[in-house]
Scaffold this active site. Structure first.
Site, PDB file in Angstrom:
ATOM      1  CD  GLU A   1      -2.881  -1.388   2.189  1.00 52.54           C
ATOM      2  OE1 GLU A   1      -4.108  -1.250   2.126  1.00 52.54           O
ATOM      3  OE2 GLU A   1      -2.286  -1.762   3.221  1.00 52.54           O
TER       4      GLU A   1
ATOM      5  CD  GLU B   1      -3.456  -6.423   3.779  1.00 52.77           C
ATOM      6  OE1 GLU B   1      -2.808  -5.372   3.871  1.00 52.77           O
ATOM      7  OE2 GLU B   1      -3.552  -7.071   2.709  1.00 52.77           O
TER       8      GLU B   1
END
Length: 259
Positions: free
Chosen positions: A111, A131
């Site tokens: 990210e 995740e």
């Protein structure tokens, strides 16, 4: 910052930020998160720092995201207000950030890459948002930025599976500007920084701000409005706007002032 999990070097107008937790695959614990946020704050405020490179120590990982060991032990999933690594929610930063991806970037590490402006990656690197595999989700911008960059269907194939994207595929998808051998990442990132630093920082900030503020707008509407955007006004009224044409006519390199 000797001994700290984040190292900072300043070379002229260039800031080099190195995540230094190789024993944890450069995952960010709460201390590293706070330091990254503080370093990015300093870079944002310092008028003499025009470009930043974010990289990491070693070749095992660029950043493995949150330090899950700390989370498991303490329940601490601390993220600064400015986002993962002090970067992913820093919406108003009009200075360029180059990601020097020296190894795998997953979770928050990926990210951070998605939030960068230029990405140089080792050819051995890969990218992932795993995740969901540990009961979480890509909450530091991955869910939003990845579909916008590569399209919803292709992003779904990454977000909904946690699969790894090799560096070459990332280049083909438009997530990476350049791939190089592992030992050449920082040198390649510096070369990109040098190209940017050859330009007026006023022009670079105006351009980056215009890209950001144009997002989602009609093209012609954005072209009309951009003349009034703050960084564009500052550029047009700057000494650099006079220095550039003068240097061109005198056949010399411009001496940018950044004002």
């Amino acid at each position: 910052m000797t001994g700290a999990p984040v190292k900072v070097e300043r070379e002229g107008h260039l800031t080099i930020i190195t995540i230094d937790r190789p024993e944890a695959r450069n995952a960010l614990d709460a201390e590293a998160q706070r330091l990254m946020a503080a370093v990015m704050d300093d870079f944002s405020r310092d008028d003499e720092q025009w470009v930043a490179i974010v990289t990491a120590t070693g070749d095992k990982a660029f950043c493995a995201g949150h330090d899950l060991r700390q989370q498991a032990e303490t329940g601490d999933l601390f993220t600064p207000e400015s986002g993962f690594g002090g970067l992913t929610a820093r919406a108003n930063l009009d200075k360029p950030v180059i990601a020097g991806v020296n190894g795998p970037a997953f979770g928050g590490g990926f990210e951070m890459v998605l939030a960068a402006d230029i990405v140089v990656a080792a050819d051995s690197a890969f990218f992932a948002l795993p995740e969901p595999l540990v009961g979480l989700a890509a909450l530091a911008g991955g869910i939003q930025r990845l579909p916008r960059l590569i399209g919803t269907i292709r992003a779904n194939g990454i977000l909904l599976t946690g699969r790894r994207v090799p560096a070459l595929e990332a280049l083909q998808l438009g997530l990476v500007n350049e791939i190089v051998p592992p030992g050449e990442v920082l040198a390649a990132a510096r070369a990109w920084a040098d190209r940017i630093l050859a330009c007026s920082p006023m022009s670079i900030r105006a351009t980056k701000q215009a890209i950001r503020l144009s997002d989602g707008k009609d093209c012609l509407a954005a072209m009309r409005e951009e003349w009034a955007w703050p960084a564009m006004v500052a550029m047009l009224e700057s000494q650099d706007a006079q220095e550039g044409p003068l240097a061109f006519t005198q056949k010399r390199k411009p001496a940018w002032k950044g004002c």
